[in-house]
Design an enzyme around this catalytic site. Structure first.
Site, PDB file in Angstrom:
ATOM      1  N   ARG A 171      58.190  98.756 -74.383  1.00 54.80           N
ATOM      2  CA  ARG A 171      56.842  99.451 -73.559  1.00 54.80           C
ATOM      3  C   ARG A 171      56.423 100.698 -73.884  1.00 54.80           C
ATOM      4  NH1 ARG A 171      61.697  98.077 -69.392  1.00 54.80           N
ATOM      5  NH2 ARG A 171      62.842  99.026 -71.233  1.00 54.80           N
ATOM      6  N   GLY A 215      67.872  97.643 -63.478  1.00 57.01           N
ATOM      7  CA  GLY A 215      69.009  96.425 -62.740  1.00 57.01           C
ATOM      8  C   GLY A 215      69.295  96.585 -61.401  1.00 57.01           C
ATOM      9  N   ASN A 217      70.736 100.630 -61.204  1.00 59.18           N
ATOM     10  CA  ASN A 217      71.470 101.300 -62.269  1.00 59.18           C
ATOM     11  C   ASN A 217      70.790 102.492 -63.087  1.00 59.18           C
ATOM     12  OD1 ASN A 217      73.239 101.538 -64.635  1.00 59.18           O
ATOM     13  ND2 ASN A 217      72.399 100.132 -65.855  1.00 59.18           N
ATOM     14  N   LYS A 222      43.401 133.069 -85.183  1.00 57.28           N
ATOM     15  CA  LYS A 222      44.551 132.817 -86.397  1.00 57.28           C
ATOM     16  C   LYS A 222      44.735 133.526 -86.554  1.00 57.28           C
ATOM     17  CE  LYS A 222      43.987 130.932 -89.873  1.00 57.28           C
ATOM     18  NZ  LYS A 222      44.367 130.064 -91.227  1.00 57.28           N
ATOM     19  N   ALA A 256      30.550 142.281 -79.874  1.00 61.05           N
ATOM     20  CA  ALA A 256      30.279 140.585 -79.604  1.00 61.05           C
ATOM     21  C   ALA A 256      29.982 139.955 -80.755  1.00 61.05           C
ATOM     22  CB  ALA A 256      29.402 140.335 -78.564  1.00 61.05           C
TER      23      ALA A 256
HETATM   24  C1  UD1 Z   1      68.471 100.128 -68.654  1.00 61.24           C
HETATM   25  C2  UD1 Z   1      69.968  99.250 -67.800  1.00 61.24           C
HETATM   26  C3  UD1 Z   1      69.605  98.635 -66.817  1.00 61.24           C
HETATM   27  C4  UD1 Z   1      69.205 100.058 -65.789  1.00 61.24           C
HETATM   28  C5  UD1 Z   1      67.922 101.089 -66.714  1.00 61.24           C
HETATM   29  C6  UD1 Z   1      68.091 102.668 -66.441  1.00 61.24           C
HETATM   30  C7  UD1 Z   1      70.851  97.852 -69.345  1.00 61.24           C
HETATM   31  C8  UD1 Z   1      71.125  95.974 -69.825  1.00 61.24           C
HETATM   32  N1  UD1 Z   1      69.959  97.640 -68.752  1.00 61.24           N
HETATM   33  O1  UD1 Z   1      67.619  98.794 -68.795  1.00 61.24           O
HETATM   34  O2  UD1 Z   1      70.004  97.754 -65.379  1.00 61.24           O
HETATM   35  O3  UD1 Z   1      68.533  99.848 -64.571  1.00 61.24           O
HETATM   36  O4  UD1 Z   1      68.809 100.976 -67.494  1.00 61.24           O
HETATM   37  O5  UD1 Z   1      66.933 103.668 -66.570  1.00 61.24           O
HETATM   38  O6  UD1 Z   1      71.771  98.880 -70.134  1.00 61.24           O
HETATM   39  N2  UD1 Z   1      69.459 100.862 -76.351  1.00 61.24           N
HETATM   40  C9  UD1 Z   1      70.140 101.215 -77.566  1.00 61.24           C
HETATM   41  N3  UD1 Z   1      70.234 100.111 -78.108  1.00 61.24           N
HETATM   42  C10 UD1 Z   1      69.665  98.294 -77.800  1.00 61.24           C
HETATM   43  C11 UD1 Z   1      68.841  98.787 -76.614  1.00 61.24           C
HETATM   44  C12 UD1 Z   1      68.500  99.902 -75.663  1.00 61.24           C
HETATM   45  O7  UD1 Z   1      70.273 102.009 -77.749  1.00 61.24           O
HETATM   46  O8  UD1 Z   1      70.024  97.598 -77.543  1.00 61.24           O
HETATM   47  C13 UD1 Z   1      69.094 102.238 -75.550  1.00 61.24           C
HETATM   48  C14 UD1 Z   1      67.405 102.666 -75.142  1.00 61.24           C
HETATM   49  O9  UD1 Z   1      67.061 103.557 -76.838  1.00 61.24           O
HETATM   50  C15 UD1 Z   1      67.466 103.332 -74.547  1.00 61.24           C
HETATM   51  C16 UD1 Z   1      68.355 102.453 -73.180  1.00 61.24           C
HETATM   52  O10 UD1 Z   1      69.520 102.208 -74.372  1.00 61.24           O
HETATM   53  O11 UD1 Z   1      67.555 104.874 -74.502  1.00 61.24           O
HETATM   54  C17 UD1 Z   1      68.015 101.887 -72.465  1.00 61.24           C
HETATM   55  O12 UD1 Z   1      67.009 100.505 -73.243  1.00 61.24           O
HETATM   56  P1  UD1 Z   1      66.408  99.987 -72.307  1.00 61.24           P
HETATM   57  O13 UD1 Z   1      65.937  99.583 -72.900  1.00 61.24           O
HETATM   58  O14 UD1 Z   1      65.062 100.930 -72.204  1.00 61.24           O
HETATM   59  O15 UD1 Z   1      67.275  99.262 -71.107  1.00 61.24           O
HETATM   60  P2  UD1 Z   1      66.110  99.072 -69.735  1.00 61.24           P
HETATM   61  O16 UD1 Z   1      65.489  97.981 -69.501  1.00 61.24           O
HETATM   62  O17 UD1 Z   1      65.647 100.120 -69.002  1.00 61.24           O
HETATM   63 CA    CA Z   2      65.134 102.090 -69.748  1.00 62.15          CA
END
Ligand code: UD1
Ligand code: CA
Length: 436
Positions: free
Chosen positions: A15, A141, A170, A331, A359
């Site tokens: 995103r 979530g 969440n 600089k 100046a």
């Molecule tokens: C997640 C939560 C959601 C919550 C939200 C809060 C899940 C399934 N959903 O959604 O409930 O409300 O965060 O901000 O957990 N990441 C990994 N590996 C992966 C996918 C993600 O390490 O395979 C890491 C990302 O780098 C990130 C974090 O986990 O730092 C959250 O991932 P993101 O995809 O942003 O989750 P959300 O859709 O925001």
């Molecule tokens: Ca997130």
């Protein structure tokens, strides 16, 4: 009770629409991931970071600030999702940690801070969830509750119309006993809208098993998740407010603070004053100085001086006991006790006490291939609109007439003039305009 911390930062960050990994996008000059790691290390000596997408690059960047992290690679291909982030690479088994209590954090929460994490860790239950209550819960979530009891977490993409209206969400912060994770993580399935292993499914598993689950309510200023460049901008705004507040409480005067941009590494010493629209970045130190409207200071030291309005101090400059006026660019300049009041470019130079730069003076430091240095001693007067062609050395006590081009070294006591002598043609005006 001691706690291990796992920070999940393996996601693609789709995103963000960027080639740069999401967690390396900057907030006040530092990668987003820097802040959460710094705060985590205040709480635990066992901090784990899960990477995958562009892992080498992120690791390299983190090494600049930290040397005591444990890295894990997530198998994104086979086990995508936040549940997959907790698995050992290539298997569904829980990754190794030192302690039996584990705090799991989404890596995209740059505003979280240690005191808040400490409070969360004081909540005593085998499973604790960080939650938020939002007017607009979209993207998060939703927390399913039955009275005071948590029943589960459902991702927005899996929500029914009714569930979408739930405002408790969440935050992506979980404290869980290792034993439970060892049981629940390998049992996660990916039957959902995104076909990912959701870490959030451990909540339902806990409910089924009768595990006591407590929630910890945070505020959006500390728990917000950054998913888009719009979120990044909101998070930076909050971080800036914190930096400004800290500076003001330490004695910095700010005029229209909301127009002032600072970075994490900027340091203020003594009493300083910043006027509106000032931008100070990188490892800069401002000591007992006034920075006037709309000036930009990059990676420089300013001590006992006034700078601006509309001055630009570029990296590696050291300005002490000096007056730098409007439209002056410096600089890699080392200036001590200097006055440069208007419209100058002073690059790659050293200028000593009591010297005055008129100046429009320019140090011509670049010959098209290389940069060269200018040395100016004490009590030198450089007349307006002079060009100083580097490399060149001007000894102390030299007077340079306005409009001169200096290409040779100058010795103490010299008056230096290098300009065409003035010629006055009597009545030339009238001859030209055919007048009287
Ligand atoms: C997640 C939560 C959601 C919550 C939200 C809060 C899940 C399934 N959903 O959604 O409930 O409300 O965060 O901000 O957990 N990441 C990994 N590996 C992966 C996918 C993600 O390490 O395979 C890491 C990302 O780098 C990130 C974090 O986990 O730092 C959250 O991932 P993101 O995809 O942003 O989750 P959300 O859709 O925001
Ligand atoms: Ca997130």
């Amino acid at each position: 009770m001691q706690t291990s911390i796992v920070i999940m930062a393996a996601g693609k960050g789709t995103r963000m629409h960027s080639t740069l990994p999401k967690v390396l996008h900057k907030i006040c000059g530092k990668p987003m991931l820097f802040y959460i790691i710094r705060e985590a290390l205040k709480v635990s000596d066992d901090v784990h970071v899960v990477l995958s997408h562009q892992a080498a690059m992120i690791k390299e960047r983190l090494k600049q600030d930290f040397d005591n992290l444990h890295f894990h690679l997530q198998d994104l291909q086979n086990f995508p999702g936040t549940g997959g982030a907790l698995m050992q690479q290539g298997s569904k088994k829980l990754l190794d940690t030192k302690y039996n209590r584990i705090l799991i954090l989404n890596g995209d929460m740059p505003l979280i801070y240690a005191d808040l994490l400490e409070n969360l860790l004081r909540v005593n239950a085998p499973m604790v969830l960080g939650i938020l209550e939002l007017q607009d819960p979209s993207g998060y979530g939703r927390i399913l509750m039955d009275g005071d009891c948590v029943k589960g977490i459902v991702e927005e993409k899996d929500c029914t119309q009714v569930e979408k209206k739930i405002k408790k969400v969440n935050a992506g912060i979980y404290v869980v006993d290792k034993k439970l994770l060892q049981e629940f993580i390998p049992a996660l399935e990916n039957q959902n809208a995104q076909q990912e292993y959701y870490l959030t499914d451990i909540v339902q598993k806990g409910v089924q098993k009768g595990v006591e689950i407590k929630v910890f309510m945070g505020d959006v200023e500390s728990f917000m998740g950054v998913n888009s460049k719009l979120d990044l901008c909101s998070a930076q705004e909050i971080m800036l407010q914190r930096l400004r507040k800290k500076a003001m409480l330490n004695g910095v005067i700010m005029h229209l603070p909301h127009t002032i941009y600072l970075e994490e590494d900027v340091e203020f010493v003594g009493e300083c004053e910043l006027q509106e629209g000032v931008r100070i970045i990188g490892k800069s130190v401002i000591e007992e100085s006034v920075i006037k409207s709309h000036s930009v200071i990059e990676e420089s030291i300013i001590k006992n001086s006034d700078v601006g309005p509309l001055a630009h101090i570029r990296p590696k400059s050291i300005i002490k006991d000096s007056h730098i006026g409007n439209f002056v660019e410096v600089k890699a300049g080392d200036l001590e006790g200097v006055k440069a009041g208007h419209l100058s470019y002073l690059g790659d130079c050293e200028i000593k006490k009591g010297s005055n730069i008129g100046a429009g003076v320019i140090t011509c430091n670049y010959d098209g291939k290389n940069k060269h240095k200018t040395w100016i001693g004490e009590n030198v007067f450089v007349g307006s609109d002079s060009q100083i062609i580097a490399p060149v050395k001007i000894d102390s006590e030299v007077l340079i007439g306005a409009g001169s081009t200096i290409s040779k070294d100058c010795n103490t006591g010299d008056l230096v003039l290098s300009r065409v002598e003035q010629k006055n043609v009597t009545k030339g005006y009238y001859k030209f305009f055919k007048g009287k």
